[in-house]
Scaffold this active site. Structure first.
Site, PDB file in Angstrom:
ATOM      1  N   ARG A  35       0.800  -1.229   0.000  1.00 26.39           N
ATOM      2  CA  ARG A  35       0.000   0.000   0.000  1.00 26.39           C
ATOM      3  C   ARG A  35       0.833   1.280   0.000  1.00 26.39           C
ATOM      4  NH1 ARG A  35      -5.357  -0.770   3.822  1.00 26.39           N
ATOM      5  NH2 ARG A  35      -5.896  -2.874   3.205  1.00 26.39           N
ATOM      6  N   HIS A  81      -8.147  -4.684  -7.268  1.00 21.36           N
ATOM      7  CA  HIS A  81      -7.894  -4.022  -5.981  1.00 21.36           C
ATOM      8  C   HIS A  81      -9.102  -4.171  -5.066  1.00 21.36           C
ATOM      9  CE1 HIS A  81      -5.349  -1.332  -3.634  1.00 21.36           C
ATOM     10  NE2 HIS A  81      -6.402  -0.585  -3.351  1.00 21.36           N
ATOM     11  N   TYR A 125     -19.956  11.790 -11.228  1.00 20.26           N
ATOM     12  CA  TYR A 125     -20.002  13.029 -11.999  1.00 20.26           C
ATOM     13  C   TYR A 125     -18.754  13.238 -12.860  1.00 20.26           C
ATOM     14  CZ  TYR A 125     -23.761  14.181  -8.730  1.00 20.26           C
ATOM     15  OH  TYR A 125     -24.908  14.167  -7.990  1.00 20.26           O
TER      16      TYR A 125
END
Length: 770
Positions: A35, A81, A125
């Site tokens: 990570r 993922h 959006y």
């Protein structure tokens, strides 16, 4: 219970400590590798690598139509993922922000956040696709350059690393916190990094200093001005850790009638126009700190300073000007340099940017690396990648040549080939036997159309074979000649630098860090401190202070003659030192100000003494626990309002009154340090046996038994000294003693003094009292 049953039960016991240690280590390594830290090869963290790979597989190239970010996030989560959608989208947003990344890898359409900390719009959006520069990471992906591993459920494959054509770990940098380690890699200029990598590939013996001729410093996305000295930057790049001092870039805009204003056009990393405005608002309109009813003196001074300096400040940033902060001075007579310096010192217009070059190396281990190691490891990665690419291409060429050789055989014997196919029940083995073809060649001949064996196609076949054989020789030469391979790598890197390179944004020019300078007149001043902690000043020395009045119940604790330009050190009873400016202490006939408004005393401590003088002056600092050392006054001066720990004391111990030590006493072999404990033990030893230290616990001065504590100290250069004690009825008694009678080795118990009452002072004269 049978014996064998007990043994079975014990065999199932799992010790908690080893299990917890192993589990935590596995978790830590999972965070480090999975990570938080980037890879030296492609410069990406796993989530970033998966985002780019998923978008590549979706066909979202720079010239393609963008798609909704939600669709991309779904592809990433579903295939590669398996974590939260927020984490994947946040990483994706960061990769699209041109004010965060020096070279954004994602072209974001819609609201992807702002410099002022505004968040991006929801993923439903916004839209996204790859930027052209992302090809530096993805163009060679399916050319045998990197290994692929199964995804989390084995349904798909994902690359272990991306075949980066340039050192992206330096170009875009990285920021992350793992378990037990963190990374903070600043971004750099593409052209400069490429030039350094090329130089190192040509000459592997280059030093870090020589590499810095190409890479002088980081190059931040928002520009700015790096003022860190070159020697500090060299140390950063040699060690892989340090900090970079960056300030805003500005211009002075001249107005009519001699007026002017300051325009900030670029800001340091990790700051924004809104943060600067908030800092100025906090300083010009401060609020009392938590637990306080009124502003402290420091806040009042800062407020006065800023209000006298700034008339107006506003943010005029827009699409054309990403950063435009306008500062108007209170008066045109204010010197612009002083105006700028004060703003830099008081706000985030100048600050430190940490650098910690930690990453996953080629050995798959996390480590802190210097500049040369990073570039060398990336070059090793690139040489390996290009070698694999060439080998993969050679294999493809050889396979194609093999197929075309079979077709050429069929073309030259077309009638016989047709006859065999027409008459044979199993044409493949017949063809293989008749013309010496391999199974692959025979299969290809059986599957091609007859038109591909026409005369015109024969000419094309011959030309393609000739081109492939030429490419075969070229590839074999590259694979066999390391020098030729390096030239190819250099040529490709320089071509990429020409295509994607851009001018440096961040100015690199050494300068002094901004600091507030007070133009205080050098005048004598006397400071007056009361028992209840009120401090005031009077101009001059040798004053008659007998008529000085205090608040009811208060009285004088100490007076100190100093000068307005000399810092004053305040020592507390728990061994901490604080520094105050005499010029900030109010004068006049009032009661002064609480000393607590000028400094932040640690809990449980009270003011012991004020010291002033030259930095090289010495003082004996001793604790009631019997340990102490000699310190220079300059080492007691600090900049932090909360002070700094000077004398390390154990619980229950307190600091004794500091004892001035003259230089003549330090070098005088006859000068003795005389000590007295609460239980009337006396000890003397040469002052030269003590160490001069900046801070610490010091050496043992006197051995104390039980609840006994060190109480008094004195420096004596004469054969005799005086002990003053006070009896139970308040009567004072003075006794003259010889130093040689109590002299011993440092750290011993000393001699018991047979007097009644309590000891109150030691001195070399009968009149003196400590």
């Amino acid at each position: 219970m049978p014996e064998n049953t007990a043994s079975v039960e014990h065999s199932d016991i799992l010790l908690l400590a080893p299990y917890a240690e192993r589990a935590y280590l596995e978790y830590a390594m999972s965070v480090v590798k999975g990570r938080a830290l980037p890879d030296v090869g492609d410069g990406q963290k796993p989530v970033q690598r998966r985002i780019l790979f998923a978008m590549k597989e979706m066909g979202l190239a720079a010239n393609s139509k963008p798609v909704k970010s939600a669709r991309v996030v779904g592809e990433i989560l579903g295939k590669y993922h398996p974590h939260g959608d927020a984490s994947a989208y946040d990483a994706m947003v960061r990769m699209a922000q041109d004010f965060t990344l020096r070279y954004p890898l994602i072209d974001g359409i819609g609201n992807f956040g702002s410099r002022d900390g505004d968040g991006a719009a929801a993923m439903r959006y916004t839209e996204a696709r790859l930027t052209p520069i992302a090809e530096l990471l993805l163009s060679e992906l399916h050319q045998g350059t990197v290994d692929f591993v199964p995804n989390y459920d084995g349904a798909f494959e994902e690359p272990v690393a991306l075949p980066a054509r340039l050192p992206m770990v330096l170009l875009n940098g990285a920021s992350g916190i793992a378990v037990g380690m963190a990374t903070e890699i600043p971004p750099h200029n593409l052209g400069e990094v490429t030039a350094a990598a090329v130089a190192l590939l040509k000459k592997p013996t280059l030093t870090t200093a020589e590499l810095m001729e190409h890479i002088p410093a980081p190059d931040f996305a928002g520009g700015g001005h790096i003022i860190t000295p070159a020697k500090d930057l060299l140390q950063l790049y040699e060690t892989g850790k340090g900090s970079i001092r960056v300030r805003a870039r500005y211009e002075i805009e001249k107005l009519a009638r001699g007026q002017w204003r300051l325009i900030i056009t670029e800001l340091p990393p990790n700051t924004s126009a809104q943060k600067i405005l908030a800092e100025i608002e906090e300083q010009t309109n401060p609020k009392p700190k938590s637990g306080k009813k009124q502003l402290n003196q420091d806040q009042l001074n800062t407020k006065k300073l800023m209000l006298e300096l700034i008339d107006k400040v506003r943010d005029e940033s827009d699409g054309e000007h990403p950063v435009r902060l306008v500062f108007e001075p209170k008066s045109s007579r204010i010197e612009p340099d002083n105006f700028i310096n004060t703003l830099m010192a008081q706000t985030g217009l100048e600050g430190n940017v940490p650098a910690n070059l930690v990453m996953i190396g080629l050995d798959n281990r996390p480590a802190q690396k210097n500049l040369k190691t990073i570039l060398q490891e990336w070059l090793d990665f690139r040489v390996s990648t290009v070698t694999r690419r060439l080998q993969h291409r050679l294999e493809q060429v050889l396979k194609r040549i093999h197929i075309l050789d079979g077709r050429m055989t069929a073309f030259l014997h077309i009638d016989e080939v047709i006859r065999v196919i027409r008459e044979a029940d199993e044409p493949k083995p017949e063809l293989m036997a008749a013309f010496g073809l391999s199974e692959i060649q025979a299969e290809d001949i059986l599957e091609i159309r007859l038109r591909q064996l026409a005369r015109l196609e024969g000419f094309k076949l011959e030309q393609e074979l000739a081109d492939l054989r030429e490419e075969e020789g070229y590839l074999k030469n590259l694979l066999a000649d390391e020098g030729a391979k390096k030239k190819l790598i250099i040529k490709e890197m320089q071509a990429d630098a020409k295509q994607f390179g851009d001018p440096r944004r961040t100015l690199v020019a050494e300068a002094e860090r901004a600091a507030l300078t007070h133009t205080t007149a050098d005048e004598p001043v006397t400071l007056i401190l009361s028992r209840q902690g009120w401090i005031r000043s009077r101009a001059g020395h040798g004053l008659d202070l007998s008529a000085t009045a205090f608040k009811e119940g208060d009285e004088l604790q100490q007076t100190l003659e100093t000068r307005t330009v000399d810092p004053v050190v305040v020592l507390d009873t728990l061994g901490r030192s604080y520094t105050i400016d005499p010029a900030e202490i109010p004068g006049g006939r009032g009661d002064g100000v609480p000393l607590a408004s000028l400094l932040e005393l640690q809990p449980g401590a009270s003011v012991l003494a004020m010291l002033a003088g030259q930095p090289q002056e010495h003082y004996l600092l001793a604790g009631s626990g019997g340990y102490g050392f000699i310190a220079k006054l300059g080492d007691l001066v600090g900049r932090v309002k909360a002070g700094k720990e000077v004398v390390k004391l154990e619980a229950g111990e307190t600091l004794l009154m500091p004892q001035p030590v003259r230089q003549s006493e330090l070098i005088n072999p006859d000068c003795r340090l005389v000590l007295a404990s609460a239980e009337k033990h006396l000890l003397a030893f040469p002052i030269g046996e003590l160490k001069v230290m900046a801070k610490g616990r010091g050496l043992q001065l006197m051995s104390l038994r039980g609840n006994d504590t060190l109480q008094l100290t004195a420096l004596v250069s004469t054969p005799d000294f005086w002990v003053c004690s006070r009896g139970k009825r308040g009567a004072t008694h003075r006794e003259r003693l010889r130093v040689q009678d109590i002299e011993g080795k440092r750290g011993r118990k000393g001699r018991v003094l047979d007097v009644s009452g309590s000891l109150i002072s030691l001195s070399s004269t009968q009149e003196g009292e400590a």
